[in-house]
Design an enzyme around this catalytic site. Structure first.
Site, PDB file in Angstrom:
ATOM      1  N   ARG A 130      73.908  -9.201  22.529  1.00 21.48           N
ATOM      2  CA  ARG A 130      75.226  -8.926  23.123  1.00 21.48           C
ATOM      3  C   ARG A 130      75.560 -10.085  24.048  1.00 21.48           C
ATOM      4  NH1 ARG A 130      73.211  -3.967  27.031  1.00 21.48           N
ATOM      5  NH2 ARG A 130      71.603  -5.150  28.051  1.00 21.48           N
TER       6      ARG A 130
ATOM      7  N   HIS B  79      66.841  -3.409  35.952  1.00 21.88           N
ATOM      8  CA  HIS B  79      68.124  -2.765  36.185  1.00 21.88           C
ATOM      9  C   HIS B  79      68.841  -3.344  37.408  1.00 21.88           C
ATOM     10  CE1 HIS B  79      70.634   0.501  37.869  1.00 21.88           C
ATOM     11  NE2 HIS B  79      71.051   0.533  36.625  1.00 21.88           N
TER      12      HIS B  79
ATOM     13  N   SER C 176     110.721 -12.327  49.416  1.00 23.19           N
ATOM     14  CA  SER C 176     109.271 -12.258  49.274  1.00 23.19           C
ATOM     15  C   SER C 176     108.892 -10.783  49.280  1.00 23.19           C
ATOM     16  CB  SER C 176     108.597 -13.004  50.427  1.00 23.19           C
ATOM     17  OG  SER C 176     107.206 -12.841  50.318  1.00 23.19           O
TER      18      SER C 176
ATOM     19  N   GLU D  19     110.646  -5.040  51.036  1.00 22.68           N
ATOM     20  CA  GLU D  19     109.523  -4.104  51.177  1.00 22.68           C
ATOM     21  C   GLU D  19     109.990  -2.663  51.334  1.00 22.68           C
ATOM     22  OE1 GLU D  19     107.060  -5.621  54.387  1.00 22.68           O
ATOM     23  OE2 GLU D  19     108.791  -6.341  55.490  1.00 22.68           O
TER      24      GLU D  19
ATOM     25  N   TYR E 277     106.117 -17.648  42.913  1.00 27.94           N
ATOM     26  CA  TYR E 277     104.795 -17.862  43.508  1.00 27.94           C
ATOM     27  C   TYR E 277     104.167 -16.546  43.928  1.00 27.94           C
ATOM     28  CZ  TYR E 277     106.916 -17.146  48.137  1.00 27.94           C
ATOM     29  OH  TYR E 277     107.552 -16.597  49.200  1.00 27.94           O
TER      30      TYR E 277
ATOM     31  N   GLY F 214     107.052  -7.716  49.959  1.00 23.37           N
ATOM     32  CA  GLY F 214     105.993  -7.190  50.820  1.00 23.37           C
ATOM     33  C   GLY F 214     105.492  -5.912  50.166  1.00 23.37           C
ATOM     34  N   THR F 215     104.612  -6.087  49.205  1.00 19.48           N
ATOM     35  CA  THR F 215     104.233  -4.922  48.396  1.00 19.48           C
ATOM     36  C   THR F 215     103.322  -3.948  49.132  1.00 19.48           C
ATOM     37  OG1 THR F 215     102.712  -6.481  47.386  1.00 19.48           O
ATOM     38  CG2 THR F 215     104.621  -5.826  46.078  1.00 19.48           C
ATOM     39  N   ASN F 216     102.820  -4.356  50.300  1.00 15.30           N
ATOM     40  CA  ASN F 216     102.051  -3.366  51.080  1.00 15.30           C
ATOM     41  C   ASN F 216     103.007  -2.279  51.547  1.00 15.30           C
ATOM     42  OD1 ASN F 216     100.002  -5.240  50.813  1.00 15.30           O
ATOM     43  ND2 ASN F 216     100.303  -6.110  52.854  1.00 15.30           N
ATOM     44  N   ASP F 217     104.073  -2.707  52.209  1.00 15.92           N
ATOM     45  CA  ASP F 217     105.044  -1.712  52.683  1.00 15.92           C
ATOM     46  C   ASP F 217     105.831  -1.109  51.527  1.00 15.92           C
ATOM     47  OD1 ASP F 217     104.816  -1.313  55.480  1.00 15.92           O
ATOM     48  OD2 ASP F 217     105.454  -3.391  55.783  1.00 15.92           O
TER      49      ASP F 217
ATOM     50  N   ARG G  94      69.912   5.355  20.275  1.00 13.76           N
ATOM     51  CA  ARG G  94      70.440   4.656  21.454  1.00 13.76           C
ATOM     52  C   ARG G  94      71.952   4.728  21.524  1.00 13.76           C
ATOM     53  NH1 ARG G  94      66.278   0.405  22.688  1.00 13.76           N
ATOM     54  NH2 ARG G  94      64.943   0.379  20.879  1.00 13.76           N
TER      55      ARG G  94
ATOM     56  N   ARG H 127     102.354 -14.340  59.502  1.00  9.54           N
ATOM     57  CA  ARG H 127     102.704 -13.221  60.395  1.00  9.54           C
ATOM     58  C   ARG H 127     102.680 -13.761  61.819  1.00  9.54           C
ATOM     59  NH1 ARG H 127      99.107 -10.534  56.475  1.00  9.54           N
ATOM     60  NH2 ARG H 127     100.199  -8.757  55.544  1.00  9.54           N
TER      61      ARG H 127
ATOM     62  N   GLY I 157      72.071   0.762  30.879  1.00  7.10           N
ATOM     63  CA  GLY I 157      71.243   1.831  31.422  1.00  7.10           C
ATOM     64  C   GLY I 157      71.990   3.076  31.860  1.00  7.10           C
TER      65      GLY I 157
ATOM     66  N   MET J 107      73.580   5.259  29.972  1.00  6.01           N
ATOM     67  CA  MET J 107      73.469   6.396  29.055  1.00  6.01           C
ATOM     68  C   MET J 107      72.023   6.515  28.580  1.00  6.01           C
ATOM     69  SD  MET J 107      77.044   6.258  27.016  1.00  6.01           S
ATOM     70  CE  MET J 107      77.149   4.507  26.827  1.00  6.01           C
TER      71      MET J 107
ATOM     72  N   LYS K 152      76.627  -2.400  20.524  1.00  6.19           N
ATOM     73  CA  LYS K 152      75.298  -2.494  19.920  1.00  6.19           C
ATOM     74  C   LYS K 152      75.374  -2.367  18.397  1.00  6.19           C
ATOM     75  CE  LYS K 152      71.696  -0.941  21.984  1.00  6.19           C
ATOM     76  NZ  LYS K 152      71.620   0.103  22.975  1.00  6.19           N
TER      77      LYS K 152
ATOM     78  N   CYS L 179     104.010 -11.500  48.903  1.00  8.24           N
ATOM     79  CA  CYS L 179     103.031 -11.799  49.957  1.00  8.24           C
ATOM     80  C   CYS L 179     102.225 -10.581  50.370  1.00  8.24           C
ATOM     81  CB  CYS L 179     103.715 -12.442  51.159  1.00  8.24           C
ATOM     82  SG  CYS L 179     104.912 -11.366  51.943  1.00  8.24           S
TER      83      CYS L 179
HETATM   84  C1  PEP Z   1     103.763  -6.206  53.181  1.00  5.44           C
HETATM   85  O1  PEP Z   1     104.267  -5.205  53.662  1.00  5.44           O
HETATM   86  O2  PEP Z   1     103.439  -6.300  51.998  1.00  5.44           O
HETATM   87  C2  PEP Z   1     103.474  -7.378  54.031  1.00  5.44           C
HETATM   88  C3  PEP Z   1     102.975  -8.471  53.504  1.00  5.44           C
HETATM   89  O3  PEP Z   1     103.669  -7.247  55.362  1.00  5.44           O
HETATM   90  P1  PEP Z   1     102.629  -6.520  56.332  1.00  5.44           P
HETATM   91  O4  PEP Z   1     101.392  -6.275  55.586  1.00  5.44           O
HETATM   92  O5  PEP Z   1     102.442  -7.422  57.489  1.00  5.44           O
HETATM   93  O6  PEP Z   1     103.379  -5.282  56.684  1.00  5.44           O
HETATM   94 MG    MG Z   2     105.270  -5.397  55.559  1.00  8.13          MG
END
Ligand code: PEP
Ligand code: MG
Length: 897
Positions: free
Chosen positions: A362, A480, A790, A771, A877, A792-795, A95, A588, A104, A106, A25, A857
């Site tokens: 703004r 708002h 690949s 993973e 990728y 597997g960033t979840n595990d 203000r 999967r 809104g 603050m 502002k 993935c």
């Molecule tokens: C993972 O682990 O990132 C993955 C893609 O495999 P899943 O989620 O099936 O374990």
């Molecule tokens: Mg996995």
């Protein structure tokens, strides 16, 4: 040190570039002055004062007061009036203004400087006592609430708060005198109300409302700084990822009044339509009103001009027709501002006795559809270049285009229950809840909810966030609810005047029908229609927005990362291709085994007590799997498809109750006790770390062989049909190179056999998921054998942190609240830990195998900030769910710019 920056009379000590110091502002007020736009003079106290305040036990820098005093004097000179003067008094507004707008969240205090001494002078000057006492009662209410209560840390429930008490007094007064609207009250009424307010403050709070202008001003400044750490500002920062250490600036500005009679007015406007992006000046205004009246939605605002009138507003007066000269000036300023900032502006203005003043400009919030249209239009108009256009749209905003709309056939058959203003597009269906807290707790219990409110306030943000959609009885397109919902891309209807909400009973009467808490309703946020029943939603069709396609094509020109999708059915694959997927990064296979005919073979395999029976049960699955893979490979014709071998622990396929055990015993001719024993032997204490991934294929090599055969035979059949296929066989949860070699050997031997049987040469890749931390740390060994990685960033996140994917929800909120984690690492990659492992694996993997193809993935593959990390780490990728493919395309392009 300089803490205060002046602006006024075409001069300013700051510029638009100084947002970090002056807040959005303050920086823009300075800039507008430099552009020669009429802005009431004032000064901005920097964000550094805010950080100093919090770093020093809520103490201000010692020379702040003297700098404020000097700035008031300078402002007085510009405005030709004096703060606290008994002849020609100047009033001020106080203000907030953070670097990034926090609408809104603050506090604000207006009309500062009205006291027993300045009131008579102002009456004399304006010859308008009604206006002066109206302004005074507003100051008292705002000040008591914001400065005397909230900023001094008095925590009150709504009905015990001083604002509520004062509002009740006003309602009582109006009822007693048969007044309906605030405009019915005259000078004497407002004077009496002001006296009653002051008495109530004294008796409720034990202190007097201050009658000294400087005390009011400094109290207001402190309260605004204090509101940076108010609950709702903190909540908003958490949702929007705004760092706490930024702090807010405070702008103190000469008051101008839109409520000085019929040639005064106030309004808010957008230089283009923020809902659909049309290049039409769009806004709302009210005569004889203060700014808060437009935003609070207590009076229905008028349309700004003739060509943005709707069915509902066609009979209301536009500013264009009521005050054509002023409108022409405003229009000129709109053009000037948009050109200067090269972006759509959200502006506030006040007309005081026929003179136009700009109070704010703004960059305006907009829906996803509007963001895309404006970016493409502005590029085509020559206002911005292509890279700016790509950067203008936040990847997550595409979600709105990709989100469901109501099925139009079902909608045609349904009866509209009520109409409101279409504040946030798209369709939503959910169960009615009446409070923000209920919205949050129902949502946490897995319910889809629609939050209904008279109007929303910043206190409601957590519940609004948890809701599918927001519905309000009051308010306009700039209220708002409308602003917040639009910012988040949520379906929203405001100003639905037919709603008679009874909050106590949690019910609402709408056109003689009663809806109660938990009832299903559906909203068409694009048209503003409310329905009483549940209406089915259809997936969005982004291709219907011509600018969307243009923007995506531009993004594709710039991005280097390939975008794949996680899909396991031909229809998902087709959807993803539609969205622009260039392959499958993760197919999967576990869900393919639950069909009635297949699960029996699976269970037979699990229960078999010798290898021969096991193998024959597994091989029963071969024809099914072959069909599965043919379907997927065909849908992805010509594109790479990574198929992951079976991953989950076996108990997931044989979780049975007693009745199901008896039925299975009968079917397989095995006694119940044997089945029960086998089930309990499969029980795992920690299945996510247990007998799963490649450990399954190692214990049951026939599974690996069967799946490899299914993939490769499917490929041969498709090649024979003239379909080109690129299968990639992926071995899950590898931790040692020996595990990889064991499994890859089975795949290779199977392939050899098939080649011999068919006399054909197969083209395929074998690789692995990365993973586990050990896999990252020994990537140089694994990459000597694998053709692709690949992540597997979840595990990998789970195993790096030691957090279980399944129950982090039980403590994550605490971790986020207490800032032990800055974000959920399962949503956005933890760059320092998990990211470091990824970088090591990429570097060491490629060090021994320069051709190694690398992707991701895990869920992070569809998260814009993780995508940026993937690009920086040199991945080839990212792979994400079909609906996130367009988001990933745009994020990948932005990561190059
Ligand atoms: C993972 O682990 O990132 C993955 C893609 O495999 P899943 O989620 O099936 O374990
Ligand atoms: Mg996995």
């Amino acid at each position: 040190m300089k803490y205060v920056y002046l602006f006024g009379d075409g001069k300013a000590e700051g510029t638009a570039k100084m947002k970090n110091l002056l807040g959005g502002k303050g920086a823009n007020l300075a800039e507008m002055n430099l552009l020669g736009i009429p802005v009431p003079a004032g000064f901005t106290i920097t964000t550094e004062v805010c950080t100093h305040y919090y770093d020093n036990n809520c103490e201000f820098p010692s020379d702040l007061n003297s700098q404020i005093l000097e700035s008031i004097e300078a402002t007085e000179v510009v405005m030709g009036a004096k703060f606290g003067d008994t002849q020609n008094p100047l009033l001020m507004s106080v203000r907030s203004g953070a670097r990034q707008s926090m609408p809104g969240m603050m506090e604000t205090v207006l009309n500062v400087g009205l006291t027993s001494k300045t009131i008579p002078a102002l009456i004399k000057k304006t010859n308008n006592p009604r206006f002066v006492y109206d302004a005074y009662r507003r100051l008292i209410m705002m000040y008591a609430d914001v400065v005397m209560e909230k900023s001094s840390g008095i925590e009150t429930q709504n009905e015990h708060g001083i604002r509520h008490k004062l509002e009740s007094l006003l309602t009582e007064y109006k009822n007693k005198n048969n007044y309906i609207n605030d405009t019915d009250l005259n000078e004497d009424d407002w004077r009496l109300i002001s006296d009653q307010f002051k008495k109530e403050i004294k008796s409720s709070m034990g202190i007097k409302f201050p009658d000294d202008p400087m005390e009011q001003l400094l109290g207001g400044v402190k309260a605004v700084f204090q509101s940076w750490n108010g609950e709702r500002a903190i909540n908003y920062r958490r949702i929007e990822n705004i760092p706490d250490k930024w702090g807010t600036a405070v702008s103190v500005q000469t008051m101008v009044f839109g409520n000085m009679g019929s040639n005064s007015a106030t309004g808010v406007a957008f230089t283009r339509n923020p809902a659909n992006g049309d290049n039409k000046f769009f806004g709302e205004w009210l005569t004889n009103a203060q700014g808060e009246d437009v935003v609070a939605g207590l009076r229905t605002p008028n349309p700004l001009n003739e060509d943005t009138k709707t069915e509902d507003t066609q009979n209301l007066p536009s500013l264009e027709s009521s005050m054509p000269d002023i409108y022409a000036k405003l229009f000129k300023i709109k053009i000037q501002l948009e050109k200067h900032y090269s972006d759509m502006q959200d502006i506030e203005f006040t007309i005081q006795e026929g003179r136009l003043w700009m109070l704010q400009t703004r960059v305006g919030k907009r829906t996803g559809a509007a963001a895309i249209k404006m970016a493409v239009d502005m590029k085509n108009e020559g206002m911005i270049n292509k890279t700016t256009a790509i950067l203008r749209v936040k990847p997550d905003q595409l979600d709105e285009l990709l989100h469901p709309m109501l099925n139009s056939d079902s909608e045609d058959k349904a009866t509209i229950l009520a109409k409101g203003l279409p504040a946030g597009p798209g369709g939503a269906t959910g169960r009615l809840v009446f409070t923000a807290d209920d919205a949050e707790s129902w949502h946490n219990n897995g319910e889809k909810v629609i939050l209904i409110r008279e109007e929303t306030s910043p206190e409601d943000v957590h519940g609004m966030h948890a809701s599918e959609a927001i519905l309000t009885a009051k308010g306009g397109m700039t209220s708002h609810a409308a602003l917040v919902a639009r910012g988040w891309g949520k379906c929203c209807i405001v100003g639905c005047g037919d709603l008679q909400i009874n909050l106590k009973n949690k019910e609402v009467e709408v056109n003689n029908q009663i809806l109660r808490e938990g009832d299903w309703v559906t909203m068409n946020g694009t048209k503003g229609y409310l329905y009483k029943e549940k209406i089915d939603l259809v997936p969005a069709n982004p291709d219907s927005h011509s600018e969307y396609k243009v923007l995506m094509d531009w993004a594709d020109e710039f991005r280097k990362l390939k975008i794949r999708t996680n899909a396991e059915s031909p229809s998902d694959a087709a959807q993803a291709i539609n969205f622009g997927a260039e392959g499958i990064g993760l197919c999967r296979t576990e869900h393919m085994f639950f069909d009635e005919k297949r699960i029996i073979a699976m269970r037979k395999m699990i229960l078999a007590d010798n290898n021969e029976d096991k193998r024959s049960a597994i091989m029963e699955l071969l024809p099914f799997q072959k069909e599965d893979f043919k379907g997927i490979l065909k849908a992805m014709e010509g594109k790479p498809v990574t198929i992951r071998l079976l991953d989950p622990p076996l108990h997931e396929f044989i979780t049975l109750d007693d009745k199901q055990i008896s039925e299975l015993a009968l079917k397989l001719n095995i006694d119940e006790e044997t089945i029960s024993k086998r089930i309990s032997s499969l029980h795992e204490l920690n299945p996510m770390l247990g007998h799963r991934g490649c450990r399954l294929g190692i214990a049951f090599p026939d599974i690996t062989e069967m799946q490899a055969r299914a993939i490769l035979e499917a490929s041969i059949e498709l090649i024979d049909e003239g379909v080109s296929v690129f299968p990639e066989i992926m071995i899950p949860l590898v931790g040692t190179v020996t595990e990889y070699i064991d499994q890859a050997d089975i795949v290779k031997k199977t392939a050899k056999k098939i080649e011999n049987e068919s006399g054909k040469k197969l083209k395929y890749l074998i690789g692995t998921m990365i993973e586990l931390p050990r896999a990252c740390l020994t990537a140089n060994e694994i990459a000597q054998h694998a053709e692709f990685f690949s992540f597997g960033t979840n595990d990998l996140t789970q195993t790096t942190y030691g957090f279980s994917r399944d129950d982090i929800g039980s403590f994550l909120p605490d971790y986020l609240e207490r800032k032990i984690l800055s974000h959920d690492p399962f949503q956005s990659i933890d760059v320092k830990g998990v990211g470091r492992l990824v970088s090591i694996a990429v570097k060491e993997g490629r060090g021994v195998n320069s051709k190694l193809k690398i992707g991701i993935c895990g869920e992070h593959g569809g998260d814009p900030s993780s995508i940026k990390f993937c690009k920086e780490s040199g991945l080839d990728y990212v792979s994400c769910s079909p609906f996130r493919v367009p988001i990933a395309r745009l994020a990948a392009a932005q990561s190059e710019l």
